[in-house]
Every structure is written in structure tokens, then in C-alpha cells.
Write a protein that holds these residues in place. Structure first.
Motif, short mmCIF file in Angstrom:
data_model
loop_
_atom_site.label_atom_id
_atom_site.label_comp_id
_atom_site.label_asym_id
_atom_site.label_seq_id
_atom_site.Cartn_x
_atom_site.Cartn_y
_atom_site.Cartn_z
N SER A 39 0.85 -1.19 0.00
CA SER A 39 0.00 0.00 0.00
C SER A 39 0.88 1.23 0.00
O SER A 39 1.84 1.32 0.75
CB SER A 39 -0.90 0.03 1.24
OG SER A 39 -1.83 -1.01 1.17
N LEU A 40 0.54 2.18 -0.87
CA LEU A 40 1.28 3.43 -0.95
C LEU A 40 0.29 4.55 -1.22
O LEU A 40 -0.35 4.59 -2.28
CB LEU A 40 2.32 3.35 -2.09
CG LEU A 40 3.24 4.54 -2.26
CD1 LEU A 40 4.15 4.69 -1.04
CD2 LEU A 40 4.07 4.38 -3.51
N LYS A 41 0.13 5.43 -0.25
CA LYS A 41 -0.78 6.57 -0.37
C LYS A 41 -2.17 6.14 -0.83
O LYS A 41 -2.68 6.59 -1.84
CB LYS A 41 -0.20 7.61 -1.34
CG LYS A 41 1.09 8.20 -0.89
CD LYS A 41 1.59 9.21 -1.89
CE LYS A 41 2.94 9.74 -1.46
NZ LYS A 41 3.50 10.67 -2.42
N ARG A 42 -2.76 5.23 -0.11
CA ARG A 42 -4.11 4.73 -0.36
C ARG A 42 -4.26 3.97 -1.68
O ARG A 42 -5.35 3.67 -2.11
CB ARG A 42 -5.14 5.85 -0.29
CG ARG A 42 -5.33 6.37 1.11
CD ARG A 42 -6.46 7.34 1.14
NE ARG A 42 -5.88 8.65 1.41
CZ ARG A 42 -6.43 9.79 1.10
NH1 ARG A 42 -7.57 9.83 0.50
NH2 ARG A 42 -5.84 10.92 1.38
N GLN A 43 -3.17 3.69 -2.34
CA GLN A 43 -3.20 2.93 -3.60
C GLN A 43 -2.44 1.63 -3.37
O GLN A 43 -1.29 1.65 -2.96
CB GLN A 43 -2.54 3.72 -4.73
CG GLN A 43 -2.39 2.94 -6.02
CD GLN A 43 -3.71 2.59 -6.66
OE1 GLN A 43 -4.52 3.45 -6.94
NE2 GLN A 43 -3.96 1.32 -6.88
N ALA A 74 -4.85 -8.05 -11.00
CA ALA A 74 -4.55 -6.67 -10.59
C ALA A 74 -5.65 -5.72 -11.05
O ALA A 74 -6.11 -4.87 -10.28
CB ALA A 74 -3.20 -6.23 -11.15
N ARG A 75 -6.09 -5.87 -12.27
CA ARG A 75 -7.14 -4.99 -12.81
C ARG A 75 -8.44 -5.17 -12.02
O ARG A 75 -9.10 -4.20 -11.67
CB ARG A 75 -7.35 -5.28 -14.29
CG ARG A 75 -8.36 -4.34 -14.92
CD ARG A 75 -8.39 -4.45 -16.43
NE ARG A 75 -7.32 -3.59 -16.97
CZ ARG A 75 -6.52 -3.93 -17.97
NH1 ARG A 75 -6.65 -5.09 -18.55
NH2 ARG A 75 -5.60 -3.10 -18.38
N GLU A 76 -8.81 -6.43 -11.74
CA GLU A 76 -10.04 -6.71 -11.01
C GLU A 76 -10.02 -6.10 -9.61
O GLU A 76 -11.06 -5.72 -9.07
CB GLU A 76 -10.27 -8.22 -10.91
CG GLU A 76 -10.66 -8.86 -12.22
CD GLU A 76 -10.64 -10.38 -12.17
OE1 GLU A 76 -10.29 -10.97 -11.12
OE2 GLU A 76 -10.96 -10.99 -13.20
N HIS A 77 -8.84 -6.02 -9.00
CA HIS A 77 -8.71 -5.50 -7.64
C HIS A 77 -8.25 -4.05 -7.59
O HIS A 77 -7.96 -3.53 -6.53
CB HIS A 77 -7.77 -6.41 -6.84
CG HIS A 77 -8.39 -7.73 -6.54
ND1 HIS A 77 -8.37 -8.77 -7.44
CD2 HIS A 77 -9.08 -8.15 -5.47
CE1 HIS A 77 -9.01 -9.79 -6.93
NE2 HIS A 77 -9.46 -9.44 -5.73
N LYS A 78 -8.17 -3.43 -8.77
CA LYS A 78 -7.79 -2.01 -8.89
C LYS A 78 -6.39 -1.73 -8.32
O LYS A 78 -6.14 -0.69 -7.72
CB LYS A 78 -8.83 -1.10 -8.25
CG LYS A 78 -10.21 -1.26 -8.91
CD LYS A 78 -11.19 -0.27 -8.41
CE LYS A 78 -12.57 -0.37 -8.97
NZ LYS A 78 -12.87 -1.13 -10.12
N TYR A 79 -5.48 -2.68 -8.53
CA TYR A 79 -4.08 -2.50 -8.14
C TYR A 79 -3.31 -1.87 -9.30
O TYR A 79 -3.56 -2.18 -10.46
CB TYR A 79 -3.40 -3.84 -7.85
CG TYR A 79 -3.96 -4.64 -6.71
CD1 TYR A 79 -4.61 -4.06 -5.63
CD2 TYR A 79 -3.82 -6.02 -6.70
CE1 TYR A 79 -5.10 -4.82 -4.59
CE2 TYR A 79 -4.31 -6.80 -5.66
CZ TYR A 79 -4.95 -6.19 -4.60
OH TYR A 79 -5.43 -6.95 -3.58
N LYS A 80 -2.38 -1.03 -8.97
CA LYS A 80 -1.39 -0.59 -9.95
C LYS A 80 -0.26 -1.62 -9.91
O LYS A 80 -0.04 -2.29 -8.90
CB LYS A 80 -0.85 0.81 -9.62
CG LYS A 80 -1.87 1.90 -9.87
CD LYS A 80 -2.22 1.97 -11.34
CE LYS A 80 -3.16 3.12 -11.64
NZ LYS A 80 -3.51 3.17 -13.06
N VAL A 81 0.48 -1.75 -10.99
CA VAL A 81 1.47 -2.81 -11.11
C VAL A 81 2.87 -2.23 -11.25
O VAL A 81 3.10 -1.28 -12.01
CB VAL A 81 1.15 -3.72 -12.33
CG1 VAL A 81 2.24 -4.76 -12.54
CG2 VAL A 81 -0.21 -4.38 -12.15
N VAL A 82 3.80 -2.84 -10.52
CA VAL A 82 5.22 -2.53 -10.63
C VAL A 82 5.90 -3.80 -11.14
O VAL A 82 6.00 -4.79 -10.41
CB VAL A 82 5.83 -2.12 -9.28
CG1 VAL A 82 7.33 -1.87 -9.42
CG2 VAL A 82 5.12 -0.91 -8.70
N PRO A 83 6.33 -3.82 -12.41
CA PRO A 83 6.99 -5.01 -12.94
C PRO A 83 8.47 -5.02 -12.51
O PRO A 83 9.34 -4.47 -13.19
CB PRO A 83 6.83 -4.86 -14.45
CG PRO A 83 6.74 -3.38 -14.68
CD PRO A 83 6.11 -2.82 -13.44
#
Length: 104
Positions: A39-43, A74-83
Motif C-alpha cells: 500500500s502506498l498513499k491509499r493505492q 490486478a485490474r479486477e482488484h484495482k491494483y497498480k502494477v510494478v513489474p
């Protein structure tokens, strides 16, 4: 573990939620994609840390399928992705349909 296999695959992709891993067993070999959720700044971010396909089953698109399933999750859970692994980074560069998932 829950099966999250896309239609038409000859093997099952499973989500091992407890161990933060997507995996597929093909001809007795285990291919995997490991990730972390931060979690980073509510994201919330999904950090893809490692992909691995054993040599006897390389070249069949298995790492790509694991990555697609992880990105769909990730899309379904509204996560941003860091590859964070080289494979995931290269995959996302080749597939601009996932650009909206990239963490800024």
C-alpha cells in the motif's frame, strides 16, 4: 488454491493467495509468478517480483499466460502494477493494453 485458468489453455493456472503466487504445473514442472501487494498513499500496488519457467517447458508461452492472469487479477482488484522482474517489465512494454495498470 483457486484455479484461474483462461479458456482454451492445456494446463491450469492456480492462484496461491497465501503465498502470493500464480502457478501452473506442466508435464510435472512448476512454472510460477511471485508478487507482493504493497500500500502506498491509499493505492495498492502489485509488485511482480519473479517469474520462472523450468527449461524443459520453456518457449510455450507459459510465463506470458501467468503474467496475463496476474494482470487480470490486478485490474479486477484495482491494483497498480510494478513489474520488478525483467520478464514482467518486457511483457508490459510489448503489451500496451496493460499500460493503464502501470504504477506511476
Amino acid at each position: 488454491m483457486a484455479s484461474v485458468t483462461p479458456p482454451g489453455l492445456a494446463y491450469e493456472v492456480e492462484h496461491d493467495l497465501a503465498n502470493h503466487r500464480f502457478q501452473a504445473r506442466v508435464q510435472g514442472h512448476l512454472a510460477l509468478l511471485d508478487y507482493q501487494i504493497k500500500s502506498l498513499k491509499r493505492q495498492k500496488r502489485m509488485i511482480i517480483t519473479h517469474t520462472e519457467v523450468p527449461e524443459p517447458i520453456e518457449g510455450r508461452g507459459i510465463a506470458g499466460e501467468l503474467t496475463k492472469v496476474a494482470l487480470r487479477y490486478a485490474r479486477e482488484h484495482k491494483y497498480k502494477v510494478v513489474p520488478a522482474c525483467a520478464y514482467a517489465e518486457a511483457f508490459m512494454q510489448r503489451h500496451e493494453e496493460y499500460d493503464d495498470l502501470l504504477a506511476g
